[in-house]
Design an enzyme around this catalytic site. Sequence first.
Site, mmCIF file in Angstrom:
data_model
loop_
_atom_site.group_PDB
_atom_site.id
_atom_site.type_symbol
_atom_site.label_atom_id
_atom_site.label_comp_id
_atom_site.label_asym_id
_atom_site.label_seq_id
_atom_site.Cartn_x
_atom_site.Cartn_y
_atom_site.Cartn_z
ATOM 1 N N SER A 8 -4.575 -66.467 85.712
ATOM 2 C CA SER A 8 -3.503 -65.812 84.961
ATOM 3 C C SER A 8 -4.082 -64.717 84.081
ATOM 4 C CB SER A 8 -2.779 -66.829 84.089
ATOM 5 O OG SER A 8 -1.974 -66.143 83.154
ATOM 6 N N HIS A 31 -2.129 -64.251 89.002
ATOM 7 C CA HIS A 31 -0.888 -64.727 88.381
ATOM 8 C C HIS A 31 -0.513 -63.775 87.243
ATOM 9 C CE1 HIS A 31 1.950 -68.001 87.364
ATOM 10 N NE2 HIS A 31 1.685 -67.726 86.098
ATOM 11 N N ASP A 33 2.158 -63.040 84.304
ATOM 12 C CA ASP A 33 3.192 -63.669 83.472
ATOM 13 C C ASP A 33 4.050 -62.613 82.790
ATOM 14 O OD1 ASP A 33 2.664 -66.557 83.637
ATOM 15 O OD2 ASP A 33 0.730 -66.057 82.754
ATOM 16 N N MET A 35 7.058 -62.043 80.287
ATOM 17 C CA MET A 35 7.796 -62.755 79.221
ATOM 18 C C MET A 35 8.654 -61.758 78.469
ATOM 19 S SD MET A 35 4.857 -65.151 77.596
ATOM 20 C CE MET A 35 3.616 -65.973 78.592
ATOM 21 N N HIS A 64 5.226 -64.541 87.729
ATOM 22 C CA HIS A 64 5.929 -65.660 87.087
ATOM 23 C C HIS A 64 6.830 -65.081 86.009
ATOM 24 C CE1 HIS A 64 5.422 -69.476 84.325
ATOM 25 N NE2 HIS A 64 6.662 -69.331 84.767
ATOM 26 N N MET A 66 9.172 -65.381 83.107
ATOM 27 C CA MET A 66 9.702 -66.223 82.030
ATOM 28 C C MET A 66 10.707 -65.375 81.265
ATOM 29 S SD MET A 66 6.112 -68.031 81.079
ATOM 30 C CE MET A 66 5.242 -66.738 81.943
ATOM 31 N N MET A 135 5.638 -76.505 85.547
ATOM 32 C CA MET A 135 4.934 -76.107 84.314
ATOM 33 C C MET A 135 4.290 -77.338 83.691
ATOM 34 S SD MET A 135 5.124 -72.839 83.875
ATOM 35 C CE MET A 135 4.331 -72.841 82.263
ATOM 36 N N GLY A 140 5.132 -69.900 77.611
ATOM 37 C CA GLY A 140 5.131 -68.941 76.513
ATOM 38 C C GLY A 140 3.742 -68.512 76.062
ATOM 39 N N GLY A 142 -0.758 -69.019 76.548
ATOM 40 C CA GLY A 142 -1.944 -69.572 77.185
ATOM 41 C C GLY A 142 -2.669 -70.489 76.205
ATOM 42 N N GLY A 143 -3.654 -71.207 76.711
ATOM 43 C CA GLY A 143 -4.533 -71.987 75.847
ATOM 44 C C GLY A 143 -3.964 -73.296 75.324
ATOM 45 N N ASP A 173 0.818 -74.862 86.330
ATOM 46 C CA ASP A 173 0.507 -73.750 85.436
ATOM 47 C C ASP A 173 0.497 -74.254 83.996
ATOM 48 O OD1 ASP A 173 0.297 -71.319 84.129
ATOM 49 O OD2 ASP A 173 2.253 -70.560 84.763
ATOM 50 N N GLY A 174 -0.680 -74.172 83.381
ATOM 51 C CA GLY A 174 -0.798 -74.519 81.965
ATOM 52 C C GLY A 174 -1.851 -75.580 81.735
ATOM 53 N N GLY A 195 -5.601 -69.719 83.299
ATOM 54 C CA GLY A 195 -5.795 -68.534 82.477
ATOM 55 C C GLY A 195 -7.058 -68.630 81.662
HETATM 56 C C1 DX5 Z 1 2.125 -69.935 80.079
HETATM 57 C C2 DX5 Z 1 1.837 -69.107 81.306
HETATM 58 C C3 DX5 Z 1 0.554 -69.447 81.928
HETATM 59 C C4 DX5 Z 1 -0.657 -69.249 81.058
HETATM 60 C C5 DX5 Z 1 -1.606 -70.348 81.390
HETATM 61 O O1 DX5 Z 1 3.447 -69.840 79.741
HETATM 62 O O2 DX5 Z 1 2.857 -69.263 82.272
HETATM 63 O O3 DX5 Z 1 0.395 -68.773 83.184
HETATM 64 O O4 DX5 Z 1 -1.317 -68.031 81.244
HETATM 65 O O5 DX5 Z 1 -2.686 -70.258 80.529
HETATM 66 P P1 DX5 Z 1 -3.744 -71.434 80.381
HETATM 67 O O6 DX5 Z 1 -4.393 -71.623 81.705
HETATM 68 O O7 DX5 Z 1 -4.658 -70.904 79.329
HETATM 69 O O8 DX5 Z 1 -2.990 -72.657 79.938
HETATM 70 ZN ZN ZN Z 2 2.486 -68.537 84.301
#
Ligand code: DX5
Ligand code: ZN
Length: 227
Positions: A8, A31, A33, A35, A64, A66, A135, A140, A142-143, A173-174, A195
């Site tokens: 991501s 990937h 994202d 948002m 993706h 969101m 999910m 929303g 990462g991390g 994802d996540g 990510g």
């Molecule tokens: C979160 C995103 C993810 C995010 C994942 O809402 O959809 O794609 O980048 O990040 P990590 O791998 O750091 O959880």
């Molecule tokens: Zn995502």
Amino acid sequence: MSIRISPSILAADFVNIERDLGRIAAADLVHVDVMDNHFVPNLTFGPQMVDRIQQVSSLPLDVHLMIDEPDRWAPGYAELGAFSVTFHAEATTEPVVLARRLRDIGARAGIALKPGTPVEPYLDLLHEFDQVLVMTVEPGFGGQSFMPETMPKLTLLRDALSRSGGDVWLQVDGGINEDTVSIAAEAGANTFVAGSSVFSSDNPELRISALREAAASVHSHRHASRS
Ligand code: DX5
Ligand code: ZN
């Protein structure tokens, strides 16, 4: 069963995305994202940026969304050439209509489920989608930490696909890292978004290989125990 790793770029350096794309050439997909600050409390970018990423990326784009109103906006991402376009089940009342539209344009159609969204309403509709994104964190940011309580949804999806014989990619994802990738693979996932675990590494290519190997090892055990 094929394994796919989709880093991501939410965790990439946004002013050096092209450089960071070059660091993940060992991946299968990238990937992306999107948002909108409405569906989720965070804002990234829209079609103009995704179009530019598409132009410089050697990997297929796994978009993706969101966002609210995917019925209105998602087809535009398919039209600019995204390999797959995944919208959220919670944001539309007509997921099948939208998925058919995305497929007509030529993209793979994906449906994403937030951690609290049940999968049961979609189990008889799986043939309408090319991928289902479970999910494993609240969308929303990462991390965040992987939520193991989402795994029963993957088990239900994998069982439904075993019965129907469909080839729908099951994506997580996540919070995916070298530990949690095995948990998700065990539950039936075959497509892994990661990510921070990829981009925080000094060697993203090695991290991608490690994720792939961890998932492949679980799948070969699953296969061996069933045959
Ligand atoms: C979160 C995103 C993810 C995010 C994942 O809402 O959809 O794609 O980048 O990040 P990590 O791998 O750091 O959880
Ligand atoms: Zn995502």
